[in-house]
Motif scaffolding. Structure first.
Motif, PDB file in Angstrom:
ATOM      1  N   ILE A  89       0.854  -1.187   0.000  1.00  0.00           N
ATOM      2  CA  ILE A  89       0.000   0.000   0.000  1.00  0.00           C
ATOM      3  C   ILE A  89       0.889   1.236   0.000  1.00  0.00           C
ATOM      4  O   ILE A  89       2.049   1.192   0.407  1.00  0.00           O
ATOM      5  CB  ILE A  89      -0.937   0.033   1.230  1.00  0.00           C
ATOM      6  CG1 ILE A  89      -0.140  -0.133   2.547  1.00  0.00           C
ATOM      7  CG2 ILE A  89      -2.000  -1.044   1.110  1.00  0.00           C
ATOM      8  CD1 ILE A  89      -0.880   0.367   3.759  1.00  0.00           C
ATOM      9  N   GLN A  90       0.369   2.359  -0.460  1.00  0.00           N
ATOM     10  CA  GLN A  90       1.083   3.632  -0.419  1.00  0.00           C
ATOM     11  C   GLN A  90       0.970   4.179   0.995  1.00  0.00           C
ATOM     12  O   GLN A  90      -0.122   4.468   1.474  1.00  0.00           O
ATOM     13  CB  GLN A  90       0.412   4.626  -1.376  1.00  0.00           C
ATOM     14  CG  GLN A  90       0.838   4.484  -2.814  1.00  0.00           C
ATOM     15  CD  GLN A  90       2.229   5.064  -3.042  1.00  0.00           C
ATOM     16  OE1 GLN A  90       2.691   5.894  -2.268  1.00  0.00           O
ATOM     17  NE2 GLN A  90       2.894   4.612  -4.072  1.00  0.00           N
ATOM     18  N   SER A  91       2.090   4.281   1.687  1.00  0.00           N
ATOM     19  CA  SER A  91       2.063   4.852   3.032  1.00  0.00           C
ATOM     20  C   SER A  91       3.463   5.317   3.371  1.00  0.00           C
ATOM     21  O   SER A  91       4.443   4.859   2.787  1.00  0.00           O
ATOM     22  CB  SER A  91       1.598   3.790   4.034  1.00  0.00           C
ATOM     23  OG  SER A  91       1.798   4.236   5.353  1.00  0.00           O
ATOM     24  N   GLY A 145      13.306   6.821   2.207  1.00  0.00           N
ATOM     25  CA  GLY A 145      12.419   6.183   3.196  1.00  0.00           C
ATOM     26  C   GLY A 145      11.544   5.084   2.613  1.00  0.00           C
ATOM     27  O   GLY A 145      12.050   4.156   1.973  1.00  0.00           O
ATOM     28  N   PRO A 146      10.223   5.219   2.777  1.00  0.00           N
ATOM     29  CA  PRO A 146       9.329   4.159   2.275  1.00  0.00           C
ATOM     30  C   PRO A 146       9.313   4.068   0.749  1.00  0.00           C
ATOM     31  O   PRO A 146       8.770   3.115   0.197  1.00  0.00           O
ATOM     32  CB  PRO A 146       7.948   4.566   2.806  1.00  0.00           C
ATOM     33  CG  PRO A 146       8.073   5.968   3.242  1.00  0.00           C
ATOM     34  CD  PRO A 146       9.508   6.277   3.514  1.00  0.00           C
ATOM     35  N   TYR A 147       9.896   5.066   0.089  1.00  0.00           N
ATOM     36  CA  TYR A 147       9.940   5.038  -1.383  1.00  0.00           C
ATOM     37  C   TYR A 147      11.285   4.522  -1.901  1.00  0.00           C
ATOM     38  O   TYR A 147      11.644   4.738  -3.055  1.00  0.00           O
ATOM     39  CB  TYR A 147       9.659   6.445  -1.937  1.00  0.00           C
ATOM     40  CG  TYR A 147       8.443   7.063  -1.300  1.00  0.00           C
ATOM     41  CD1 TYR A 147       7.174   6.528  -1.531  1.00  0.00           C
ATOM     42  CD2 TYR A 147       8.557   8.132  -0.420  1.00  0.00           C
ATOM     43  CE1 TYR A 147       6.052   7.052  -0.907  1.00  0.00           C
ATOM     44  CE2 TYR A 147       7.434   8.665   0.210  1.00  0.00           C
ATOM     45  CZ  TYR A 147       6.191   8.119  -0.040  1.00  0.00           C
ATOM     46  OH  TYR A 147       5.075   8.620   0.585  1.00  0.00           O
ATOM     47  N   SER A 148      12.034   3.835  -1.055  1.00  0.00           N
ATOM     48  CA  SER A 148      13.403   3.420  -1.417  1.00  0.00           C
ATOM     49  C   SER A 148      13.441   2.523  -2.643  1.00  0.00           C
ATOM     50  O   SER A 148      14.338   2.658  -3.491  1.00  0.00           O
ATOM     51  CB  SER A 148      14.062   2.699  -0.240  1.00  0.00           C
ATOM     52  OG  SER A 148      14.244   3.595   0.824  1.00  0.00           O
ATOM     53  N   SER A 149      12.487   1.632  -2.740  1.00  0.00           N
ATOM     54  CA  SER A 149      12.501   0.701  -3.863  1.00  0.00           C
ATOM     55  C   SER A 149      12.306   1.480  -5.176  1.00  0.00           C
ATOM     56  O   SER A 149      13.036   1.287  -6.156  1.00  0.00           O
ATOM     57  CB  SER A 149      11.402  -0.336  -3.635  1.00  0.00           C
ATOM     58  OG  SER A 149      11.168  -1.061  -4.763  1.00  0.00           O
ATOM     59  N   TYR A 150      11.338   2.401  -5.154  1.00  0.00           N
ATOM     60  CA  TYR A 150      11.062   3.221  -6.339  1.00  0.00           C
ATOM     61  C   TYR A 150      12.263   4.131  -6.647  1.00  0.00           C
ATOM     62  O   TYR A 150      12.678   4.268  -7.809  1.00  0.00           O
ATOM     63  CB  TYR A 150       9.805   4.054  -6.090  1.00  0.00           C
ATOM     64  CG  TYR A 150       9.356   4.816  -7.305  1.00  0.00           C
ATOM     65  CD1 TYR A 150       8.865   4.143  -8.421  1.00  0.00           C
ATOM     66  CD2 TYR A 150       9.443   6.209  -7.349  1.00  0.00           C
ATOM     67  CE1 TYR A 150       8.462   4.841  -9.549  1.00  0.00           C
ATOM     68  CE2 TYR A 150       9.046   6.912  -8.469  1.00  0.00           C
ATOM     69  CZ  TYR A 150       8.562   6.220  -9.567  1.00  0.00           C
ATOM     70  OH  TYR A 150       8.177   6.909 -10.691  1.00  0.00           O
ATOM     71  N   ALA A 151      12.847   4.722  -5.615  1.00  0.00           N
ATOM     72  CA  ALA A 151      14.003   5.612  -5.813  1.00  0.00           C
ATOM     73  C   ALA A 151      15.178   4.817  -6.395  1.00  0.00           C
ATOM     74  O   ALA A 151      15.896   5.313  -7.276  1.00  0.00           O
ATOM     75  CB  ALA A 151      14.405   6.264  -4.491  1.00  0.00           C
TER      76      ALA A 151
END
Ligand code: IMP
Length: 197
Positions: free
Chosen positions: A42-44, A83-89
């Protein structure tokens, strides 16, 4: 301990995570076994929420206890990004992009966070958090590991995670810390867990 190895399903397709988790768990009589369940993300901004949701979903498919992990790199000068966007980054700007964002920035402090969730059923989900403080290297170093390993230097060390290799990394890493907490919980709750498996 009764000498019986507990095999627990691990909903991850990342072979590096599996190896690190099993290194951390080897003293606790537990071995994680990969299962092919989609990790529903989920997006969080909250890793605990992400991993709890993912564990509940994995349990709903498998119908038996299952472990899920989510991790992120938090760079203080970037207010916690990625942070929580590490995979996307990692997939988009990558290591070079992170180093570019830090060009001319003197505060290179950062932390890695790993959150592990064990779903015992759809409502009973236990969460274990592990962290490691460190800093971002000036350039990538080392060839082992994955993701941001070549640019993360754990506090008290001079090598990056990618130079340390998986065994020494896991002694200090966020993932090592989170999975050792899971191991401690399992040692105390072995009989209950074995009954559910
Ligand atoms: P995930 O969503 O838990 O798979 O992890 C998010 C991203 O953070 C991964 O794609 C990696 O780029 C990065 N990451 C997480 N843990 C580590 C680690 O131990 N070393 C290096 N990068 C990591």
């Amino acid at each position: 301990m009764d000498g019986i190895l507990i095999e627990l399903p691990f909903a991850s397709k990342n072979p590096h995570k599996l190896i690190e988790a099993n290194i951390a768990l080897r003293d606790y009589g537990v071995k994680l076994v990969p299962v092919d369940v989609e990790k529903l993300e989920i997006q969080s901004e909250d890793l605990e929420k992400i991993v709890t949701y993912a564990a509940r979903y994995a349990y709903s498919i498998l119908r038996k206890p299952v472990v899920v992990e989510d991790a992120g790199l938090f760079i203080y000068a970037l207010r916690g990004f990625p942070g929580p966007y590490s995979s996307y980054a990692f997939k988009t700007i990558g290591i070079e992009g992170i180093l570019k964002l830090l060009e001319g920035v003197s505060d290179r402090n950062a932390k890695f966070v790993s959150v592990v969730a064990l779903a015992l059923n759809e409502s009973d989900i236990i969460v274990f958090r592990g962290e490691v403080e460190g800093s971002i290297a000036l350039k990538p170093r080392g060839s082992e590991g994955f993701g941001f390993d070549p640019i993360f230097i754990p506090q008290g060390h001079t090598e990056t995670f990618a130079e340390m290799g998986v065994w020494r990394k896991t002694l200090v890493s966020h993932r090592g810390n989170a999975f050792r907490r899971l191991g401690e919980w399992i040692v105390k709750n072995r009989d209950k867990l074995i009954r559910l498996l």
